[in-house]
Design an enzyme around this catalytic site. Structure first.
Site, mmCIF file in Angstrom:
data_model
loop_
_atom_site.group_PDB
_atom_site.id
_atom_site.type_symbol
_atom_site.label_atom_id
_atom_site.label_comp_id
_atom_site.label_asym_id
_atom_site.label_seq_id
_atom_site.Cartn_x
_atom_site.Cartn_y
_atom_site.Cartn_z
ATOM 1 N N TRP A 144 46.327 70.470 45.394
ATOM 2 C CA TRP A 144 45.369 70.943 44.390
ATOM 3 C C TRP A 144 43.995 70.298 44.523
ATOM 4 O O TRP A 144 42.972 70.961 44.358
ATOM 5 C CB TRP A 144 45.946 70.784 42.978
ATOM 6 C CG TRP A 144 47.033 71.792 42.763
ATOM 7 C CD1 TRP A 144 48.374 71.545 42.643
ATOM 8 C CD2 TRP A 144 46.892 73.216 42.714
ATOM 9 N NE1 TRP A 144 49.063 72.725 42.525
ATOM 10 C CE2 TRP A 144 48.188 73.767 42.560
ATOM 11 C CE3 TRP A 144 45.813 74.097 42.791
ATOM 12 C CZ2 TRP A 144 48.413 75.144 42.477
ATOM 13 C CZ3 TRP A 144 46.029 75.467 42.707
ATOM 14 C CH2 TRP A 144 47.323 75.982 42.545
ATOM 15 N N ASP B 225 41.218 66.594 37.174
ATOM 16 C CA ASP B 225 42.112 67.725 36.919
ATOM 17 C C ASP B 225 43.410 67.100 36.424
ATOM 18 O O ASP B 225 44.140 66.471 37.192
ATOM 19 C CB ASP B 225 42.325 68.487 38.229
ATOM 20 C CG ASP B 225 43.365 69.605 38.098
ATOM 21 O OD1 ASP B 225 43.953 69.753 37.001
ATOM 22 O OD2 ASP B 225 43.594 70.317 39.094
ATOM 23 N N LYS C 36 51.535 74.242 31.193
ATOM 24 C CA LYS C 36 52.555 73.226 31.467
ATOM 25 C C LYS C 36 52.937 72.499 30.174
ATOM 26 O O LYS C 36 54.075 72.558 29.760
ATOM 27 C CB LYS C 36 52.072 72.270 32.547
ATOM 28 C CG LYS C 36 51.825 73.057 33.854
ATOM 29 C CD LYS C 36 51.127 72.263 34.880
ATOM 30 C CE LYS C 36 50.507 73.096 35.983
ATOM 31 N NZ LYS C 36 51.426 73.908 36.774
#
Ligand code: PMP
Length: 362
Positions: A101, A171, A195
């Site tokens: 990511w 992030d 999530k």
């Protein structure tokens, strides 16, 4: 048979949140309207929004000089929106690449500025995080970007880098609300909601107010942090249902004991799982002990064939979504707040049985 969901996101939601959500689906306000049908400009949605923000502020003890923004476009959208919103007056940004990511975040940022890779985990196959004292930080960078937990390859920071006057940007998509977080250490954090903050469709940004007003002229109006802050995240139609679900999740976490309690549960679950892996002589985790994610536990079996069989047999036992990310080769169990102790115990029992049955064949 009980069913348990170990998906990396969208992922398991607590039963209590799903039950509360059913109320919002139907006649929510006594006027025959579902939350999904109410105008976003009205008082009812303002209440839903403000309650969600207040609960999040309480959970994370967000200082008053930070703003909470609700956007759309996912964390992946932020990979572009961040540089667009923070680059005015700067030419470059620092990125620590620790996995799938953060690599994508850096790749997107290259469209807008010079990207300095301050640490490159590719050299270790993304199985460790280089000590920040070894990073090549640039004091002239607009910001320094990290990914606090790499969902795909299961590495997680234990210590935040010191970046001096350069704002640290993170992030935090996959460890958001899994433990207390000192927001003061960051200029900005962002996360997709699917999530630990409800469902897909909502992206959260928590930003220090001094970083508002640094947008490049090309920044779209609906994604301009400063305009979003001024309009209470209602520049255009917000994802009303996703904001409602986020509020339900925040209130649920508060009612369960807050982030300290989430951290206690998560650490316990992760410890059990890594112990089972390390002591088995059958399962294997490639990530260095000091960098192992307590949330996305990645592991491998001795062969691709056994991994496939593991997934088939796990499904038959009601243990779902244990396949690893497409960028990784192995298996992955994600231990978000919605994953119960019963789920983790069922997974451990299955792993034990599977190893006993198949270890001799190796
Ligand atoms: N960053 C991280 C750490 C992620 O785990 C994900 C999604 N799994 C993303 C970014 C991308 O999020 P989205 O698909 O919501 O844009």
């Amino acid at each position: 048979m009980a069913h348990y969901n170990f998906a990396a996101g969208p992922s398991a939601l607590p039963d209590a949140v799903l039950t509360a959500a059913r109320q919002g689906l139907g006649d929510w306000d006594g006027n025959g309207q579902s939350v999904m049908e109410i105008p976003f400009t009205g008082e009812a949605f303002a209440r839903i929004h403000d309650e969600a923000v207040a609960a999040l502020r309480q959970l994370l003890a967000i200082p008053s000089d930070y703003r909470v923004l609700f956007l759309q476009g996912g964390a992946y959208g932020q990979f572009s929106l961040l540089p667009m919103n923070l680059l005015r007056g700067f030419e470059s940004a620092d990125y620590a690449v620790t996995g799938h990511w953060s690599q994508r975040a850096a790749n997107e940022a290259r469209r807008y500025c010079q990207v300095n890779i301050v640490a490159d985990g590719a050299t270790s196959g993304f199985t460790d995080i280089l000590e920040w004292t070894e990073w090549s930080l640039d004091p002239a960078a607009a910001y320094c970007h990290i990914t606090s937990n790499e969902t795909a390859n299961g590495v997680q920071y234990r210590q935040w880098p010191e970046t001096g006057a350069v704002p640290l940007v993170a992030d935090i998509t996959s460890d958001f609300l899994m433990a207390p977080l000192n927001i003061r250490r960051f200029g900005l954090v962002y996360a997709s909601a699917q999530k630990n903050a409800g469902i897909a469709g909502l992206t959260l940004v928590i930003i220090h107010q001094s970083l508002l007003g640094r947008a490049l002229p090309i920044t779209p109006t609906v994604f301009n942090y400063e305009l979003l802050a001024a309009a209470n995240s209602r520049v255009n139609t917000p994802p009303v249902w996703a904001v409602y679900l986020a509020g339900l999740m925040f209130k649920w976490i508060l009612a369960e004991g807050g982030l300290e309690e989430m951290a206690v549960r998560n650490r316990r679950h992760a410890r059990w799982l890594y112990q089972a892996i390390d002591q088995s002589g059958f399962y294997h985790c490639r990530v260095a002990g000091r960098a192992r994610s307590s949330i996305n536990v990645c592991f491998e079996l001795p062969s691709a064939q056994l991994q496939q069989q593991f997934l088939v047999e796990a499904e038959a036992r009601g243990l779902h979504n244990l396949k690893g990310h497409a960028a990784a080769t192995g298996l992955r169990a994600s231990l978000y707040n919605g994953v119960s102790e019963a789920a983790v115990s069922a997974l451990l029992a299955f792993m034990h049985d599977f190893a006993r049955c198949h270890a001799s064949a190796v």
